[in-house]
Motif scaffolding. Structure first.
Motif: not given
Length: 149
Positions: A16-21, A77-80, A89-96, A135-139
């Protein structure tokens, strides 16, 4: 417990620290992801599953995952979604699916045991629901601070 700490806490934080900018994203959303993971696991440990090693406080074995894997994967997920333009939808599904596969591997190695009718489908749902909530919170968060996800 060493395996849980390495796989659930150390490796995710290094990645996470390495890849999430966008470190601000982590600062804002890790606490909520930890809270969601803790609530989900507290319910789950009382009614549907347990994780090795077992302690008197059953949720202790999940602590490295609740502080590491789940919030870091949620931040990815939120970063992408917010920085790379991936559809929510894609990100939530891939994460899950990713988290479900990890849990399935743990189940296959008898590190996770289900009871009271719990199965891998419900595991998937238990990852989808918090991911959608986050995700809804992030919106709302980005709207409030004038940045769209």
């Amino acid at each position: 417990m060493t395996l849980n700490i390495i796989i659930g806490f150390i490796v995710p934080w290094i990645l996470g620290l390495g890849f999430i900018k966008d470190k601000k994203l982590m600062f804002v959303f890790v606490p909520l992801a930890v809270a969601l993971a803790t609530v989900t696991d507290t319910i789950g440990f009382n009614y549907f599953w347990f994780l090795q090693p077992r302690f008197r406080n059953a949720s202790l074995s999940a602590l490295p995952f609740n502080l590491g894997l789940y919030p870091i994967v949620s931040c990815f997920m939120l970063y992408f979604i917010s920085n790379k333009g991936v559809k929510a939808v894609s990100s939530v599904l891939v994460t899950s699916v990713f988290l479900t596969v990890i849990e399935w591997i743990f189940k296959e190695f008898d590190r996770v045991t289900y009871f009271n009718g719990w199965n891998i489908f419900w595991t998937f749902i238990s990852y989808v629901v918090p991911a959608v909530v986050l995700y809804l919170y992030s919106i709302s968060f980005f709207k409030f601070f004038r940045k769209s996800p």
